[in-house]
Design a protein around this motif. Structure first.
Motif, PDB file in Angstrom:
ATOM      1  N   GLU A 242       0.823  -1.203   0.000  1.00  0.00           N
ATOM      2  CA  GLU A 242       0.000   0.000   0.000  1.00  0.00           C
ATOM      3  C   GLU A 242       0.862   1.261   0.000  1.00  0.00           C
ATOM      4  O   GLU A 242       0.565   2.242  -0.699  1.00  0.00           O
ATOM      5  CB  GLU A 242      -0.920   0.005   1.224  1.00  0.00           C
ATOM      6  N   GLU A 243       1.920   1.240   0.796  1.00  0.00           N
ATOM      7  CA  GLU A 243       2.815   2.399   0.871  1.00  0.00           C
ATOM      8  C   GLU A 243       3.522   2.634  -0.468  1.00  0.00           C
ATOM      9  O   GLU A 243       3.663   3.772  -0.924  1.00  0.00           O
ATOM     10  CB  GLU A 243       3.847   2.181   1.977  1.00  0.00           C
ATOM     11  N   ILE A 244       3.976   1.550  -1.095  1.00  0.00           N
ATOM     12  CA  ILE A 244       4.646   1.689  -2.389  1.00  0.00           C
ATOM     13  C   ILE A 244       3.668   2.189  -3.441  1.00  0.00           C
ATOM     14  O   ILE A 244       3.997   3.043  -4.285  1.00  0.00           O
ATOM     15  CB  ILE A 244       5.280   0.347  -2.805  1.00  0.00           C
ATOM     16  N   ASP A 249       4.379   6.300  -9.792  1.00  0.00           N
ATOM     17  CA  ASP A 249       5.087   5.382 -10.676  1.00  0.00           C
ATOM     18  C   ASP A 249       6.123   6.141 -11.491  1.00  0.00           C
ATOM     19  O   ASP A 249       5.940   7.310 -11.849  1.00  0.00           O
ATOM     20  CB  ASP A 249       4.109   4.694 -11.630  1.00  0.00           C
ATOM     21  N   GLY A 250       7.213   5.472 -11.793  1.00  0.00           N
ATOM     22  CA  GLY A 250       8.237   6.113 -12.610  1.00  0.00           C
ATOM     23  C   GLY A 250       9.570   5.432 -12.453  1.00  0.00           C
ATOM     24  O   GLY A 250       9.722   4.480 -11.683  1.00  0.00           O
ATOM     25  N   VAL A 251      10.541   5.937 -13.204  1.00  0.00           N
ATOM     26  CA  VAL A 251      11.914   5.436 -13.151  1.00  0.00           C
ATOM     27  C   VAL A 251      12.783   6.544 -12.573  1.00  0.00           C
ATOM     28  O   VAL A 251      12.777   7.680 -13.068  1.00  0.00           O
ATOM     29  CB  VAL A 251      12.416   5.028 -14.548  1.00  0.00           C
ATOM     30  N   TYR A 252      13.533   6.220 -11.535  1.00  0.00           N
ATOM     31  CA  TYR A 252      14.339   7.201 -10.810  1.00  0.00           C
ATOM     32  C   TYR A 252      15.779   6.707 -10.771  1.00  0.00           C
ATOM     33  O   TYR A 252      16.048   5.573 -10.384  1.00  0.00           O
ATOM     34  CB  TYR A 252      13.798   7.373  -9.394  1.00  0.00           C
ATOM     35  N   GLU A 253      16.709   7.573 -11.184  1.00  0.00           N
ATOM     36  CA  GLU A 253      18.109   7.161 -11.320  1.00  0.00           C
ATOM     37  C   GLU A 253      19.016   8.065 -10.500  1.00  0.00           C
ATOM     38  O   GLU A 253      18.703   9.238 -10.249  1.00  0.00           O
ATOM     39  CB  GLU A 253      18.535   7.185 -12.786  1.00  0.00           C
ATOM     40  N   ALA A 254      20.170   7.525 -10.112  1.00  0.00           N
ATOM     41  CA  ALA A 254      21.172   8.299  -9.385  1.00  0.00           C
ATOM     42  C   ALA A 254      22.507   7.590  -9.474  1.00  0.00           C
ATOM     43  O   ALA A 254      22.579   6.376  -9.728  1.00  0.00           O
ATOM     44  CB  ALA A 254      20.763   8.490  -7.927  1.00  0.00           C
ATOM     45  N   ASP A 277       6.491   0.675  -9.753  1.00  0.00           N
ATOM     46  CA  ASP A 277       5.406   0.239 -10.642  1.00  0.00           C
ATOM     47  C   ASP A 277       4.298  -0.376  -9.797  1.00  0.00           C
ATOM     48  O   ASP A 277       4.397  -1.528  -9.366  1.00  0.00           O
ATOM     49  CB  ASP A 277       5.938  -0.778 -11.656  1.00  0.00           C
ATOM     50  N   GLY A 278       3.269   0.407  -9.543  1.00  0.00           N
ATOM     51  CA  GLY A 278       2.172  -0.094  -8.726  1.00  0.00           C
ATOM     52  C   GLY A 278       2.627  -0.395  -7.320  1.00  0.00           C
ATOM     53  O   GLY A 278       3.110   0.491  -6.607  1.00  0.00           O
ATOM     54  N   GLU A 279       2.512  -1.656  -6.921  1.00  0.00           N
ATOM     55  CA  GLU A 279       2.844  -2.066  -5.563  1.00  0.00           C
ATOM     56  C   GLU A 279       4.245  -2.662  -5.455  1.00  0.00           C
ATOM     57  O   GLU A 279       4.568  -3.288  -4.440  1.00  0.00           O
ATOM     58  CB  GLU A 279       1.817  -3.084  -5.062  1.00  0.00           C
ATOM     59  N   THR A 280       5.086  -2.479  -6.463  1.00  0.00           N
ATOM     60  CA  THR A 280       6.423  -3.081  -6.447  1.00  0.00           C
ATOM     61  C   THR A 280       7.505  -2.038  -6.722  1.00  0.00           C
ATOM     62  O   THR A 280       7.248  -1.002  -7.357  1.00  0.00           O
ATOM     63  CB  THR A 280       6.550  -4.205  -7.491  1.00  0.00           C
ATOM     64  N   ILE A 281       8.696  -2.343  -6.237  1.00  0.00           N
ATOM     65  CA  ILE A 281       9.884  -1.530  -6.506  1.00  0.00           C
ATOM     66  C   ILE A 281      10.959  -2.452  -7.056  1.00  0.00           C
ATOM     67  O   ILE A 281      11.285  -3.485  -6.448  1.00  0.00           O
ATOM     68  CB  ILE A 281      10.392  -0.823  -5.232  1.00  0.00           C
ATOM     69  N   ASP A 282      11.527  -2.090  -8.200  1.00  0.00           N
ATOM     70  CA  ASP A 282      12.625  -2.833  -8.815  1.00  0.00           C
ATOM     71  C   ASP A 282      13.875  -1.963  -8.758  1.00  0.00           C
ATOM     72  O   ASP A 282      13.848  -0.820  -9.244  1.00  0.00           O
ATOM     73  CB  ASP A 282      12.276  -3.190 -10.264  1.00  0.00           C
ATOM     74  N   VAL A 283      14.933  -2.481  -8.176  1.00  0.00           N
ATOM     75  CA  VAL A 283      16.175  -1.726  -7.997  1.00  0.00           C
ATOM     76  C   VAL A 283      17.282  -2.441  -8.766  1.00  0.00           C
ATOM     77  O   VAL A 283      17.639  -3.578  -8.446  1.00  0.00           O
ATOM     78  CB  VAL A 283      16.532  -1.601  -6.505  1.00  0.00           C
ATOM     79  N   PHE A 363      18.626   6.407  -1.728  1.00  0.00           N
ATOM     80  CA  PHE A 363      17.892   7.549  -1.183  1.00  0.00           C
ATOM     81  C   PHE A 363      17.814   8.677  -2.216  1.00  0.00           C
ATOM     82  O   PHE A 363      16.760   9.287  -2.432  1.00  0.00           O
ATOM     83  CB  PHE A 363      18.571   8.070   0.080  1.00  0.00           C
ATOM     84  N   THR A 364      18.953   8.981  -2.851  1.00  0.00           N
ATOM     85  CA  THR A 364      18.989  10.066  -3.834  1.00  0.00           C
ATOM     86  C   THR A 364      18.029   9.790  -4.978  1.00  0.00           C
ATOM     87  O   THR A 364      17.300  10.681  -5.431  1.00  0.00           O
ATOM     88  CB  THR A 364      20.415  10.249  -4.368  1.00  0.00           C
ATOM     89  N   ALA A 365      18.006   8.551  -5.446  1.00  0.00           N
ATOM     90  CA  ALA A 365      17.087   8.215  -6.532  1.00  0.00           C
ATOM     91  C   ALA A 365      15.640   8.369  -6.087  1.00  0.00           C
ATOM     92  O   ALA A 365      14.816   8.977  -6.791  1.00  0.00           O
ATOM     93  CB  ALA A 365      17.351   6.782  -6.997  1.00  0.00           C
ATOM     94  N   LEU A 366      15.309   7.858  -4.918  1.00  0.00           N
ATOM     95  CA  LEU A 366      13.918   7.878  -4.465  1.00  0.00           C
ATOM     96  C   LEU A 366      13.468   9.250  -3.975  1.00  0.00           C
ATOM     97  O   LEU A 366      12.275   9.452  -3.715  1.00  0.00           O
ATOM     98  CB  LEU A 366      13.709   6.828  -3.379  1.00  0.00           C
ATOM     99  N   ALA A 367      14.396  10.188  -3.869  1.00  0.00           N
ATOM    100  CA  ALA A 367      13.986  11.563  -3.552  1.00  0.00           C
ATOM    101  C   ALA A 367      13.051  12.103  -4.623  1.00  0.00           C
ATOM    102  O   ALA A 367      12.205  12.964  -4.348  1.00  0.00           O
ATOM    103  CB  ALA A 367      15.207  12.465  -3.405  1.00  0.00           C
ATOM    104  N   GLY A 368      13.184  11.606  -5.849  1.00  0.00           N
ATOM    105  CA  GLY A 368      12.273  12.022  -6.909  1.00  0.00           C
ATOM    106  C   GLY A 368      10.862  11.532  -6.704  1.00  0.00           C
ATOM    107  O   GLY A 368       9.898  12.124  -7.210  1.00  0.00           O
ATOM    108  N   ALA A 369      10.708  10.443  -5.949  1.00  0.00           N
ATOM    109  CA  ALA A 369       9.381   9.887  -5.697  1.00  0.00           C
ATOM    110  C   ALA A 369       8.808  10.340  -4.357  1.00  0.00           C
ATOM    111  O   ALA A 369       7.588  10.450  -4.209  1.00  0.00           O
ATOM    112  CB  ALA A 369       9.440   8.361  -5.732  1.00  0.00           C
ATOM    113  N   ALA A 370       9.681  10.576  -3.378  1.00  0.00           N
ATOM    114  CA  ALA A 370       9.216  10.942  -2.030  1.00  0.00           C
ATOM    115  C   ALA A 370      10.117  12.026  -1.444  1.00  0.00           C
ATOM    116  O   ALA A 370      10.827  11.789  -0.461  1.00  0.00           O
ATOM    117  CB  ALA A 370       9.192   9.711  -1.137  1.00  0.00           C
ATOM    118  N   PRO A 371      10.116  13.241  -2.022  1.00  0.00           N
ATOM    119  CA  PRO A 371      11.074  14.266  -1.591  1.00  0.00           C
ATOM    120  C   PRO A 371      10.953  14.657  -0.127  1.00  0.00           C
ATOM    121  O   PRO A 371      11.956  14.980   0.518  1.00  0.00           O
ATOM    122  CB  PRO A 371      10.761  15.449  -2.520  1.00  0.00           C
ATOM    123  N   ASP A 372       9.760  14.619   0.435  1.00  0.00           N
ATOM    124  CA  ASP A 372       9.582  15.032   1.828  1.00  0.00           C
ATOM    125  C   ASP A 372      10.041  13.967   2.813  1.00  0.00           C
ATOM    126  O   ASP A 372      10.175  14.240   4.010  1.00  0.00           O
ATOM    127  CB  ASP A 372       8.119  15.377   2.097  1.00  0.00           C
TER     128      ASP A 372
END
Length: 539
Positions: A242-244, A249-254, A277-283, A363-372
């Protein structure tokens, strides 16, 4: 379903019982940890608490963990998987530290014990005791052999130089201690008396888990407790999903770098591509540097552990930490690279330093998805300091805290462990009692935190005088590249290592004479937001 909801789980457990069970299972893991800490002899475990404990089910899924060391805990499933391939039976105790077979780095010695309570109906159809889970303890031993005291050499180029390497090995076979195995281990380490005591403390911790699980069987019934394993994992998986799903959704790079591998000073790149992507994270770490000659290589389990840590940090902290939190997360790294090396790569620094940089870059990559939810960079290093006598009479190991990165709504914390470590420090009184060392200075580095609307946390300075001839090893980072600020915040200060007042490289192993001083100045955290906004708010 939620633990405080009204519906039963798919396993037929009512919410109140499930919540009681969840807390009791977590208490089992915590009591394991307390048993280990109280029983250990080495200050590294009994004072710094560089150890972790957890409870697994029969399928090798983590059910509950103590709030210990992130890099230990996230990599533990690999250790249980490795042991399960060796046909464990009730009464066995397995010992392992091989980074290529379930371990992290050689000083982290893992003990895995099948749990098969000898009470009531805890038997299979043949009448034999049935394995219902695994108790796991992992502790950083102050020495496991190798080329330098403390087993943390800066210049190691193959794992054989780093210490005794143990694939899953039966220390106890069906309840019988294998004296030859223990003798083999103790013959290859410095200060074997201390190692023997710490191993016994780990064994006692695992035994406590079996005792407490048997108590839960008596209280709730075996089937209810085992159904509770599934229900707790299912709940965490649903909550994390649910949290994810709430992230865009998107692709975040760093990308980020390590400052050399102990053999050369050349920067080593870590690249990540995170797909939500939806309820999953691929790293995916494709594009990361090939494995290196020095010891900054990190087994894939270590990189995976760092990713799990970041996902937990950007999701609800109240979600019970267990296997369910990991299921929606996939981690990949090409074989033969820094984050998935082939043997006999040296790896001791990968567990402590590369894991920190993996945390930073994800963390740097996911700042694009959850900056706060993503702070500015913290010190990004464990500042590993090892001092040991060349005759093996003592080995001191410490990770030294530094600045935590500023957050969107508050300053960073001063002088704390950051990222993949969660240890305490060694109290000065204990350090000076246990070792021929004297602490001359231990203080915050004022002004080392990056300025911002919220400032970064301050680093530390620790100066130790070595009172006997010894070998000093330093494995550190962020000596060239500062922890970065975000949203207009300034960078934190870089760290510095000095021996007798002279600056030395970030990765150093050197023999010193009595009277030598060793100083570690740790990095500060990055700031968050425009510093001018802080000035206005202060007015």
């Amino acid at each position: 379903m939620t633990p405080n909801g009204t519906a039963e789980t798919a396993d037929g457990i009512d919410p109140v019982t499930l919540e009681v069970l969840r807390n009791q299972l977590e208490s089992v893991a915590e009591e394991m940890g307390q048993t280990l800490i109280r029983g250990a002899y080495s200050p590294n475990i009994k004072e710094r608490r560089d150890c972790s404990t957890a409870l697994f089910d029969a399928a090798g899924r983590m059910v509950a963990q103590a709030e210990h060391i992130p890099v230990h805990l996230g990599a533990m499933p690999a250790a249980v998987d490795a042991v399960r391939e060796h046909d464990p039976k009730p009464g066995d105790v397995f010992l392992l530290n091989d980074p290529f077979t379930g371990g992290t780095h050689l000083p982290d010695v893992t003990m895995v014990s099948p749990i098969a309570p000898d009470r009531g109906d805890a038997e299979d159809e043949t009448g034999d005791r049935e394995i219902v889970g695994y108790a796991v303890s992992r502790a950083h031993h102050a020495d496991v052999g190798g080329m330098t005291p403390g087993s943390m050499p800066a210049g190691a180029q193959e794992i054989y130089q780093e210490g005794l390497r143990l694939p899953p090995t039966r220390l106890v076979d069906g309840g019988d201690l294998q004296e030859d195995v223990r003798s083999l281990v103790l013959a290859n380490v410095r200060n074997p008396g201390e190692r023997r005591a710490d191993l016994r403390a780990q064994q006692a911790a695992n035994e406590r888990a079996e005792e407490r699980l048997a108590d839960l069987f008596d209280e709730h019934g075996r089937e209810t407790v085992l159904s509770g394993f599934d229900a707790v994992i299912d709940y965490s998986r649903e909550r994390i999903a649910e949290e994810i799903a709430a992230l865009p959704d998107g692709v975040y790079e760093a990308t980020d770098v390590l400052e050399g591998d102990g053999v050369t000073d050349a920067d080593i790149e870590i690249a990540v591509r995170v797909t939500v992507d939806g309820e999953t994270i691929d790293v995916d770490f494709d594009g990361t540097a090939a494995q290196v000659a020095g010891n900054l290589n990190a087994p894939l389990a270590v990189a995976t552990s760092a990713v799990y840590f970041v996902v937990r940090c950007i999701t609800d902290p109240e979600i019970p930490p267990n296997h369910g939190c990991y299921e929606p997360v996939r981690v990949r790294a090409p074989e033969g690279t820094l984050l998935n090396p082939n043997p006999p790569a040296a790896v001791v620094g990968g567990n402590v330093e590369t894991s920190q940089r993996v945390t930073d870059v994800v963390f740097t990559a996911l700042a694009g998805a959850a900056p706060d939810r993503v702070p500015a960079q913290g010190q990004g290093t464990m500042n590993n300091l090892t001092i040991g006598a060349r005759d093996g009479s003592f080995t001191y190991y410490e990770t030294i805290g530094g600045g935590f990165g500023a957050r969107a709504n508050r300053d960073g914390m001063d002088g704390v462990q950051v990222g993949m470590t969660n240890t305490l420090n060694t109290p000065v009184e204990s350090l000076e009692t246990e070792y021929p060392l004297r602490v001359d200075r231990y203080a915050l580095r004022e002004g080392s935190g990056g300025r911002g609307r919220h400032r970064g946390g301050e680093g530390l300075e620790r100066t130790v005088t070595v009172e006997e001839p010894a070998t000093v090893s330093l494995l550190t980072e962020r000596r060239r590249h500062a922890p970065t600020g975000v949203a207009g915040g300034e960078d934190g200060a870089t760290g510095e290592n000095l021996i007798d007042g002279e600056s030395v490289p970030a990765k150093t192993t050197v023999d010193v004479d009595a009277g030598t001083t060793v100083t570690v100045r740790t990095p500060g955290g990055g700031g968050h937001g425009d510093p001018a906004d802080r000035a206005e708010s202060d007015d």
